[in-house]
Scaffold this motif. Sequence first.
Motif, PDB file in Angstrom:
ATOM      1  N   ALA A  14      10.909  32.496  15.880  1.00 43.48           N
ATOM      2  CA  ALA A  14      11.171  31.948  17.215  1.00 43.48           C
ATOM      3  C   ALA A  14      12.428  31.091  17.187  1.00 43.48           C
ATOM      4  N   ASP A  15      12.583  30.305  16.124  1.00 45.37           N
ATOM      5  CA  ASP A  15      13.776  29.489  15.949  1.00 45.37           C
ATOM      6  C   ASP A  15      15.003  30.370  15.737  1.00 45.37           C
ATOM      7  N   PHE A  16      14.822  31.475  15.058  1.00 43.72           N
ATOM      8  CA  PHE A  16      15.905  32.442  14.836  1.00 43.72           C
ATOM      9  C   PHE A  16      16.419  32.972  16.173  1.00 43.72           C
ATOM     10  N   VAL A  17      15.503  33.252  17.080  1.00 45.27           N
ATOM     11  CA  VAL A  17      15.898  33.725  18.410  1.00 45.27           C
ATOM     12  C   VAL A  17      16.811  32.704  19.090  1.00 45.27           C
ATOM     13  N   ASP A  18      16.439  31.429  19.011  1.00 44.50           N
ATOM     14  CA  ASP A  18      17.247  30.382  19.634  1.00 44.50           C
ATOM     15  C   ASP A  18      18.614  30.239  18.970  1.00 44.50           C
ATOM     16  N   LYS A  19      18.624  30.282  17.656  1.00 47.33           N
ATOM     17  CA  LYS A  19      19.864  30.021  16.928  1.00 47.33           C
ATOM     18  C   LYS A  19      20.803  31.223  16.897  1.00 47.33           C
ATOM     19  N   LYS A  20      20.248  32.421  16.967  1.00 47.83           N
ATOM     20  CA  LYS A  20      21.072  33.627  16.831  1.00 47.83           C
ATOM     21  C   LYS A  20      21.222  34.394  18.135  1.00 47.83           C
ATOM     22  N   VAL A  21      20.117  34.796  18.743  1.00 46.30           N
ATOM     23  CA  VAL A  21      20.200  35.628  19.946  1.00 46.30           C
ATOM     24  C   VAL A  21      20.786  34.838  21.112  1.00 46.30           C
ATOM     25  N   TYR A  22      20.256  33.641  21.351  1.00 41.30           N
ATOM     26  CA  TYR A  22      20.749  32.863  22.479  1.00 41.30           C
ATOM     27  C   TYR A  22      22.220  32.474  22.295  1.00 41.30           C
ATOM     28  N   GLU A  23      22.541  31.962  21.114  1.00 42.00           N
ATOM     29  CA  GLU A  23      23.905  31.470  20.906  1.00 42.00           C
ATOM     30  C   GLU A  23      24.935  32.597  20.919  1.00 42.00           C
ATOM     31  N   SER A  24      24.654  33.701  20.235  1.00 42.34           N
ATOM     32  CA  SER A  24      25.618  34.808  20.241  1.00 42.34           C
ATOM     33  C   SER A  24      25.656  35.487  21.601  1.00 42.34           C
ATOM     34  N   GLU A  27      19.670  49.907  22.683  1.00 36.64           N
ATOM     35  CA  GLU A  27      18.820  51.026  22.277  1.00 36.64           C
ATOM     36  C   GLU A  27      19.412  51.800  21.109  1.00 36.64           C
ATOM     37  N   GLU A  28      20.746  51.783  20.983  1.00 39.03           N
ATOM     38  CA  GLU A  28      21.388  52.498  19.884  1.00 39.03           C
ATOM     39  C   GLU A  28      21.311  51.715  18.575  1.00 39.03           C
ATOM     40  N   VAL A  29      21.337  50.389  18.663  1.00 37.98           N
ATOM     41  CA  VAL A  29      21.329  49.577  17.432  1.00 37.98           C
ATOM     42  C   VAL A  29      19.925  49.141  17.027  1.00 37.98           C
ATOM     43  N   ALA A  30      18.998  49.068  18.002  1.00 35.22           N
ATOM     44  CA  ALA A  30      17.632  48.615  17.694  1.00 35.22           C
ATOM     45  C   ALA A  30      16.633  49.281  18.644  1.00 35.22           C
ATOM     46  N   PRO A  31      16.423  50.588  18.494  1.00 35.39           N
ATOM     47  CA  PRO A  31      15.542  51.317  19.422  1.00 35.39           C
ATOM     48  C   PRO A  31      14.099  50.826  19.430  1.00 35.39           C
ATOM     49  N   LYS A  32      13.629  50.325  18.294  1.00 39.82           N
ATOM     50  CA  LYS A  32      12.240  49.845  18.239  1.00 39.82           C
ATOM     51  C   LYS A  32      12.064  48.597  19.112  1.00 39.82           C
ATOM     52  N   LEU A  33      13.130  47.805  19.240  1.00 35.57           N
ATOM     53  CA  LEU A  33      13.054  46.627  20.105  1.00 35.57           C
ATOM     54  C   LEU A  33      12.950  47.027  21.570  1.00 35.57           C
ATOM     55  N   VAL A  34      13.620  48.096  21.940  1.00 36.74           N
ATOM     56  CA  VAL A  34      13.538  48.576  23.326  1.00 36.74           C
ATOM     57  C   VAL A  34      12.125  49.086  23.611  1.00 36.74           C
ATOM     58  N   ALA A  35      11.529  49.795  22.650  1.00 33.55           N
ATOM     59  CA  ALA A  35      10.149  50.267  22.809  1.00 33.55           C
ATOM     60  C   ALA A  35       9.191  49.078  22.904  1.00 33.55           C
ATOM     61  N   TRP A  36       9.432  48.056  22.081  1.00 34.71           N
ATOM     62  CA  TRP A  36       8.630  46.831  22.127  1.00 34.71           C
ATOM     63  C   TRP A  36       8.753  46.150  23.485  1.00 34.71           C
ATOM     64  N   THR A  37       9.976  46.113  24.018  1.00 33.88           N
ATOM     65  CA  THR A  37      10.198  45.511  25.338  1.00 33.88           C
ATOM     66  C   THR A  37       9.333  46.191  26.393  1.00 33.88           C
ATOM     67  N   LYS A  68      29.139  41.260  16.726  1.00 34.02           N
ATOM     68  CA  LYS A  68      28.645  41.544  15.370  1.00 34.02           C
ATOM     69  C   LYS A  68      27.408  40.704  15.058  1.00 34.02           C
ATOM     70  N   GLU A  69      27.450  39.426  15.443  1.00 33.25           N
ATOM     71  CA  GLU A  69      26.312  38.530  15.214  1.00 33.25           C
ATOM     72  C   GLU A  69      25.085  39.013  15.983  1.00 33.25           C
ATOM     73  N   MET A  70      25.301  39.434  17.220  1.00 32.43           N
ATOM     74  CA  MET A  70      24.187  39.898  18.040  1.00 32.43           C
ATOM     75  C   MET A  70      23.555  41.153  17.450  1.00 32.43           C
ATOM     76  N   ILE A  71      24.390  42.121  17.085  1.00 35.33           N
ATOM     77  CA  ILE A  71      23.869  43.371  16.540  1.00 35.33           C
ATOM     78  C   ILE A  71      23.109  43.110  15.238  1.00 35.33           C
ATOM     79  N   GLU A  72      23.656  42.255  14.392  1.00 38.12           N
ATOM     80  CA  GLU A  72      22.970  41.908  13.139  1.00 38.12           C
ATOM     81  C   GLU A  72      21.627  41.232  13.426  1.00 38.12           C
ATOM     82  N   SER A  73      21.616  40.334  14.402  1.00 38.97           N
ATOM     83  CA  SER A  73      20.379  39.627  14.751  1.00 38.97           C
ATOM     84  C   SER A  73      19.328  40.576  15.286  1.00 38.97           C
ATOM     85  N   LEU A  74      19.741  41.505  16.144  1.00 37.56           N
ATOM     86  CA  LEU A  74      18.803  42.480  16.709  1.00 37.56           C
ATOM     87  C   LEU A  74      18.228  43.383  15.619  1.00 37.56           C
TER      88      LEU A  74
END
Length: 221
Positions: A101-111, A178-188, A128-134
Amino acid sequence: MASEKGVTLLDVWVSPFGQRARIALAEKGVDYEYKEENLADKSPLLLKYNPIHKKIPVLIHDGKSVCESLFMVQYIDEVWSDKHPILPSDPYARAQARFWADFVDKKVYESGTKLWKLKGEGQEEAKKEMIESLKLLEAELGEKKYFGGETFGFVDIAFVPFTSWFYTFETSADFKVEEVAPKLVAWTKRCMERESVAKTLYDPLKVYEFVGILKKRFGIE
């Protein structure tokens, strides 16, 4: 069950942080009063209950305030503990959930913020940071239904509000989640099947329009 008297949430509709609290309250079945804040003209209530940061969201319960969204979700889980546990009972699993959860704040939100605020090299670095985080979040999800396994929990609540911003991130930096993290899109999509999420998250196009207004306000475009 603890008293629900005087449960109020000070928030702004588009805030992914406030949406965390709204989803948690919905999962727990807690009735509360929602107060939409105007951050250009902050209410006396907001200044009273969050005098340090003067930011939303703020959860007020029986005259006491809880600030910072992840603390808020943990508070909601502990106070209304008789329905739908949000954090795992196992200490290690609970620590891991807090880490991600903290990772989401520090990486997804900030990037993500940099993606729509910056141009050129700064935006490319944020991309690059966003794609790596996803990809890291996708690896953590693995083949599980939710981040906590079969139970919709803390990391899901922390992360899912940002999925409404995916279109803004993609459009700003020219990539597809969806191209970099398709499982996350399915999770969404699985998360959106939950009433608590579907009723809380806004149309990505509306979020994109809101960001366009912010860009004009900040002189970005």
